[in-house]
Design a protein around this motif. Structure first.
Motif, PDB file in Angstrom:
ATOM      1  N   ILE A 386      59.684  13.442  43.828  1.00 46.45           N
ATOM      2  CA  ILE A 386      60.996  14.029  43.600  1.00 46.45           C
ATOM      3  C   ILE A 386      60.866  15.081  42.509  1.00 46.45           C
ATOM      4  O   ILE A 386      60.442  14.784  41.378  1.00 46.45           O
ATOM      5  N   TYR A 387      61.246  16.333  42.861  1.00 45.11           N
ATOM      6  CA  TYR A 387      61.188  17.427  41.897  1.00 45.11           C
ATOM      7  C   TYR A 387      62.406  18.318  42.110  1.00 45.11           C
ATOM      8  O   TYR A 387      62.689  18.748  43.236  1.00 45.11           O
ATOM      9  N   ALA A 388      63.119  18.562  41.029  1.00 48.17           N
ATOM     10  CA  ALA A 388      64.339  19.385  41.063  1.00 48.17           C
ATOM     11  C   ALA A 388      65.355  18.817  42.042  1.00 48.17           C
ATOM     12  O   ALA A 388      66.076  19.542  42.729  1.00 48.17           O
ATOM     13  N   GLY A 389      65.409  17.472  42.132  1.00 48.89           N
ATOM     14  CA  GLY A 389      66.370  16.818  43.012  1.00 48.89           C
ATOM     15  C   GLY A 389      65.977  16.780  44.465  1.00 48.89           C
ATOM     16  O   GLY A 389      66.780  16.359  45.320  1.00 48.89           O
ATOM     17  N   ASN A 417      60.441  22.246  51.053  1.00 46.68           N
ATOM     18  CA  ASN A 417      61.700  21.576  50.684  1.00 46.68           C
ATOM     19  C   ASN A 417      62.012  21.721  49.199  1.00 46.68           C
ATOM     20  O   ASN A 417      62.496  20.776  48.553  1.00 46.68           O
ATOM     21  N   LEU A 418      61.780  22.890  48.679  1.00 51.69           N
ATOM     22  CA  LEU A 418      62.152  23.184  47.304  1.00 51.69           C
ATOM     23  C   LEU A 418      63.496  23.895  47.278  1.00 51.69           C
ATOM     24  O   LEU A 418      63.803  24.683  48.184  1.00 51.69           O
ATOM     25  N   PHE A 430      54.681  22.466  37.670  1.00 54.63           N
ATOM     26  CA  PHE A 430      54.696  21.273  38.531  1.00 54.63           C
ATOM     27  C   PHE A 430      53.336  21.032  39.183  1.00 54.63           C
ATOM     28  O   PHE A 430      52.869  19.891  39.270  1.00 54.63           O
ATOM     29  N   THR A 431      52.668  22.118  39.610  1.00 52.76           N
ATOM     30  CA  THR A 431      51.404  21.944  40.318  1.00 52.76           C
ATOM     31  C   THR A 431      50.188  22.005  39.398  1.00 52.76           C
ATOM     32  O   THR A 431      49.115  21.519  39.767  1.00 52.76           O
ATOM     33  N   ALA A 479      68.049  13.663  48.807  1.00 52.83           N
ATOM     34  CA  ALA A 479      66.717  14.019  48.299  1.00 52.83           C
ATOM     35  C   ALA A 479      65.878  14.730  49.343  1.00 52.83           C
ATOM     36  O   ALA A 479      65.008  15.543  48.995  1.00 52.83           O
ATOM     37  N   ASP A 480      66.117  14.464  50.622  1.00 47.09           N
ATOM     38  CA  ASP A 480      65.359  15.127  51.673  1.00 47.09           C
ATOM     39  C   ASP A 480      65.948  16.471  52.036  1.00 47.09           C
ATOM     40  O   ASP A 480      65.456  17.125  52.964  1.00 47.09           O
ATOM     41  N   GLY A 481      67.015  16.886  51.351  1.00 47.64           N
ATOM     42  CA  GLY A 481      67.628  18.176  51.625  1.00 47.64           C
ATOM     43  C   GLY A 481      68.480  18.185  52.881  1.00 47.64           C
ATOM     44  O   GLY A 481      68.699  19.267  53.458  1.00 47.64           O
TER      45      GLY A 481
END
Length: 1045
Positions: A386-389, A417-418, A430-431, A479-481
């Motif tokens: 989970i990153y940025a929601g 999915n960002l 993040f990476t 969370a999965d957009g």
């Protein structure tokens, strides 16, 4: 040893005391009247001993030495007493009491007299020699003077104690010694010495017995009235049936009229009568509902299932939902499916709600690393984090097939999915990569509100007026957009239309996916053993489904149970399959019952599946056995169960009777059991109170019934004053009687056989056969339950229900679906109403008892269902058209000629001559018309006026619909930034108005078409009547004749 000691060691002579000792001085017993206070007989009187102050009885002593505890008789008194003793009596002088009572067994050898005159002399002699005694005591005066006043007071107290000792009732009992003339107590006797008093006492006792008998009869009559008025409610094949005496059915609520209430959140210790009280307090009669069961569904809360009529069910759901019951808030749910042993409806879901989902806008990044192993490590580390929601998707970067990208690197990862607001610096952190790059998006990207607005506009265009509510999307996605909205429709069919049109549609670069639950969804849970035994049958049932979209059956093995789920959208297909599933899951019922077969750990049950291939299940509530498997396995199971029941019936069953039950069983119970089950099958040991009975479950039930009756006490017996009575069944003297409330007495075995045979006799209600079968008093339900075990009683209830339905064929009808057991109440013509079966969901008209025909009368529906009637009406209509309509001679399809020549071409390809209705080829039709008919036209052609404007309007509307169907909603990328919601809303409103006008135009055309058809129908009927009159005239004018030579 001195003489005094010898006398003290010898016992007193009782014969000497009575005055007839024959041994005299040679007697080995003592003749000393003063020894131990023994009082000798004086004439016919007895010198009574003086009671001691310490409470010693007549001839005994309380404690210590008798000489010290009471005054002894003086020697002078003893001498006087011995001098007054009468000489020894001779043989035959004293009357025999046993002979007088009729119990003397010595006959002529008896020492006492057996002569009536001697009896009278003995009475006279006793009366003459009777001494004068006071009212306070029967002791002689001389003896009283000797013992003194204190002893006299003790004698008085002794006499009072004798008259008032517990258990004695002197005013009711006659002195038997006085009757034989041998009573010497006189007025001090505690029993009656007067004939008149004895007669009065006997009369009072007889009167008391009569009163007690009358009270017993009154109690029996009250009990009989109570039993005769008792009714029970039973659920039989989905119907609520009320049974009264004789198993008559005064009230019946059919399965089509019922529903099921689920009362949830009940306390763990709730009782059935408390649940029943909840309904009666709402004013619902007990005959309108039936409590099926109360089960523990979740945790400590219970759920009760109650079957009631639909009207009362909805009223109770409103009245009881949300009320407080023992500190709990009740929840009521109503279900129309009342198949209790079948499939259960799934939990309530919004079947008319369409769930629409799509992905919110997102971006993708590529990050490079030192080498491929480092990139693989990052994929495993970052994937699904989970990153940025958002839950990101991380994978190795791959080159698209067929394309060559110069900047492509194998040591890179791709992150999807960002959120669009993410920056390069954030991705680098993040990476952990210093080289990150955002990938460009393909196609047009729309935000969430734009897609939602476009979807709503499409739904309103597809189904005008069907959308009830459209939920706006939330501000953020999950969370999965994924973003989801719910569209609420008026019905599932309208939601299905929207689902069909929106499927595979894309908005910009985003596709949508839809979820519409099936309108019908049912489940049933089976034990794994049952499914294993029926596996071949379930597989055959699955293979029989042709259209899996209309009806689908899924089987899920969950270990110890198997869940079978049925779903679909076509009501008839789902209903028919539901009935088949329930019948297969119900199994086969086997006759007979024994409680040992209901024990799952018994050896017979464990080996049952191995030996028969079928699964056995015991229903303790109904006391019945069911087997599951194929036909061969079921037949083998029946044979095994029958053999096991025979073996169990030969075994003994022993019970120890309570002390209170022994008397009843000796008088009534054991004779009844012996008469019913045979002498050799009943054994009773009086010493241990053990009763052993040999037989099956019927014998145990009869024994339990008698034990229950014996423990109640005060059982009313048949009136013995009527003498020996005749059993109305066997016409013999009654043995082991059982009296009904009407007064007729039956043999227990005969009455039991009569009730058991009622299953085959089919004669309900069950009534008394007394007075040559003229009594006709219904047998109370408690009496039937006494003689039948629960399994037989339940079968008798079903037989009474079947008999009642078969005797009222005009009122009750069976559902038309095969294997469906529901019934419904038929109605008279003119009061038709559409009914829906709660089991198979088939729709039936309760007037014509055929498939429902909404919008049509029963007669119109009958005509449409009858092909012969349809052909007859078509022929009549064709005849009424005056030659304008004829049938094709090749395919029999009606053809209408409006104008043109007589060459008619049918859709089947035939070339027809309209005048002779001959079939020709395309090349020979015209030569035929010229050569035979000399023209290709009719002599008087029929031309119907045509409304040209109407035809033009119809063509214009058809063209509009075609263009509208071919038109698709297109978006230009340059217009998206300047998207105007108001303009789109106005366009949608104009589109709705246009569609509304088209709908009104279609309705107008339909009405005009209907009026035209009605006019044509009237013309057909008129033509038919004219043809009928013409045929009658031809028949009256005469016909063909023939002559036989």
């Amino acid at each position: 040893m001195n003489t005094g000691s010898q006398h003290q060691n010898r016992k007193p002579c009782r014969s000497y005391i009575q005055g007839h000792c024959r041994f005299g001085a040679k007697c080995k017993f003592s003749h000393d009247v003063g020894f131990q206070g023994i009082t000798p007989r004086v004439g016919h009187e007895v010198l009574h001993p003086v009671p001691c102050a310490d409470g010693a009885d007549r001839f005994g002593q309380s404690s210590g030495s008798r000489a010290q505890s009471r005054p002894s008789i003086s020697a002078t008194a003893a001498a006087e007493a011995s001098s007054e003793v009468r000489p020894k009596s001779k043989r035959g002088e004293i009357p025999c009491r046993a002979w007088k009572a009729g119990t003397c067994t010595k006959g002529s050898k008896c020492w006492f007299a057996h002569d009536l005159e001697i009896q009278k002399q003995g009475l006279k002699r006793a009366k003459d020699q009777k001494p004068d005694i006071t009212a306070e005591s029967s002791t002689p005066i001389s003896f009283q003077a000797e013992v003194g006043p204190s002893s006299s007071a003790g004698i008085t107290r002794f006499s009072e104690r004798s008259r008032t000792r517990p258990g004695s009732r002197p005013e009711e009992r006659t002195c038997r010694y006085w009757k034989s003339g041998a009573c010497h107590r006189g007025d001090e006797c505690q029993f009656v010495h007067d004939h008149e008093t004895a007669i009065l006492v006997e009369a009072e006792r007889a009167k008391a017995r009569e009163i007690e008998a009358a009270e017993a009869r009154e109690r029996a009559a009250a009990l009989a009235r109570e039993e005769a008025a008792k009714t029970i409610n039973q659920l039989v094949l989905g119907s609520i049936v009320t049974y009264s005496a004789g198993l008559d059915i005064p009230s019946l609520i059919t399965g089509f009229e019922t529903c099921i209430l689920h009362v949830k959140n009940l306390p763990f210790d709730v009782r059935e009568d408390e649940v029943r009280a909840l309904f009666t307090q709402q004013g619902i009669d007990v005959g309108r509902f039936h409590v099926v069961d109360i089960k523990n569904v979740s945790g400590e809360k219970l759920v009760a299932r109650i079957v009631t009529d639909a009207e009362a069910g909805h009223a109770l759901a409103l009245g009881l939902d949300g009320i407080e019951f023992r500190d709990e808030t009740l929840t009521i749910e109503v279900s129309t499916n009342n198949t209790l042993e079948g499939m259960n409806a799934a939990e309530s879901r919004d079947s008319d709600v369409l769930l629409i989902s799509w992905r919110s806008p997102s971006v993708r990044y590529v990050a490079e690393f030192i080498d491929i192993p480092a990139a693989n490590t990052k994929v495993q580390e970052l994937n699904r984090r989970i990153y940025a929601g958002r839950r990101v998707k991380v994978e190795m970067n791959t080159q698209p097939p067929g394309l060559f990208l110069p900047s492509f690197r194998l040591n890179a990862i791709k992150i999807s999915n960002l959120p669009p607001s993410i920056t390069d610096e954030e991705i680098a952190i993040f990476t952990g990569s210093s080289s990150v790059k955002r990938l460009s998006s393909r196609g047009l990207t729309l935000n969430v509100d734009q897609i939602a607005h476009m979807v709503r506009n499409d739904i309103e265009r597809i189904a005008p007026g069907a959308l009830k509510q459209f939920d706006q999307p939330k501000g953020t996605s999950n969370a999965d957009g994924v973003v989801s909205v719910r569209a609420h429709f008026s019905s599932w069919d309208e939601a299905q239309v929207a689902h069909t049109h929106l499927a595979n549609k894309r908005y910009g670069n985003q596709g949508i996916w839809l979820r519409l639950p099936e309108p019908m969804h049912y489940t049933i849970v089976l034990p794994t053993e049952q499914y294993t035994a029926q596996k071949a049958q379930w597989e055959a049932l699955l293979g029989s489904i042709k259209d899996r979209k209309a009806c689908m059956l899924n089987v899920h093995d969950m270990g110890n149970v198997v869940r079978i789920r049925l779903s679909g959208s076509v009501k008839d297909a789902v209903g028919a399959m539901k009935v088949r599933v329930e019948n297969l899951a119900r199994g086969e019922t086997v006759e007979g019952w024994h409680r040992s077969l209901g024990q799952p750990n018994s050896a017979f049950v464990r080996q049952f599946f191995v030996e028969s291939g079928a699964h056995l299940r015991a229903d303790w509530k109904r006391q019945s056995l069911k087997v599951y498997g194929n036909a061969g396995a079921v037949e083998r199971a029946r044979e095994l169960i029958r053999a096991e029941l025979d073996r169990l019936a030969s075994m003994d069953h022993t019970v120890v009777l309570a002390r209170l039950s022994v008397s009843f069983f000796v008088r009534q119970g054991i004779p009844q059991l012996k008469e019913t089950f045979g002498e050799d099958n009943i054994k009773f040991a009086m010493s241990s109170r053990k009763l052993t009975i040999t037989g099956g479950e019927d014998a145990r039930h009869a024994l339990d019934r008698l034990i229950t009756i014996s423990l109640k006490g005060n059982q009313a017996l048949p009136d013995a004053s009527q003498g020996q009575q005749t059993c109305p069944i066997c016409y013999d003297n009654v043995s082991s009687p059982h009296q009904l409330g009407c007064g007729h007495v039956y043999c227990v075995a005969c009455l039991r056989h009569f009730l058991v045979s009622a299953l085959d006799a089919d004669q309900f209600p069950l009534t008394c056969l007394g007075d040559e079968a003229r009594c006709r008093t219904p047998i109370p339900i408690p009496t039937i339950q006494q003689f039948l075990p629960p399994a037989s009683f339940n079968r008798l209830l079903e037989a009474a229900f079947d008999s009642h339905v078969s005797k009222h064929p005009e009122e009750f009808k069976c559902c038309k679906t095969p294997d469906c057991t529901q019934i419904y109440r038929s109605a008279r013509q003119g009061r038709s109403r559409m009914l829906q079966c709660p089991s198979c969901f088939s729709s039936i008209c309760n007037s014509c008892n055929e498939d429902a025909h909404e919008g049509l009368s029963c007669e119109e529906s009958r005509v449409r269902r009858d092909p012969a009637e349809q052909d007859r009406l078509n022929d009549a209509w064709i005849a009424s058209q005056g030659g304008r309509v004829k049938k094709c001679p090749q395919c029999s399809v009606p053809i209408e000629k409006l104008e043109g020549c007589n060459h008619m071409t049918c859709r089947c390809g035939a070339h027809i001559c309209w005048r002779c209705m001959g079939v020709f080829t395309e090349n020979t039709i015209y030569p035929h018309m010229h050569s035979v008919h000399q023209t290709i036209h009719d002599d008087d052609p029929f031309v119907e006026p045509i409304d040209i404007e109407e035809q033009r309007e119809a063509l214009r509307q058809a063209e509009i619909r075609r263009v509208f169907a071919d038109r698709e909603f297109q978006w230009r990328p340059l217009d998206i930034p300047r998207f105007d919601f108001d303009e789109a809303e106005q366009a949608a409103r104009r589109e709705r108005e246009r569609l509304q006008q088209e709908r009104l135009q279609r309705e107008r055309l339909q009405r005009e078409t209907h009026l035209r058809e009605e006019r044509n129908r009237l013309l057909r009927e008129q033509r038919q009547r004219e043809e009928a009159r013409a045929r009658e005239r031809r028949q009256q004018d005469g016909g063909w004749g023939c002559m036989i030579m």
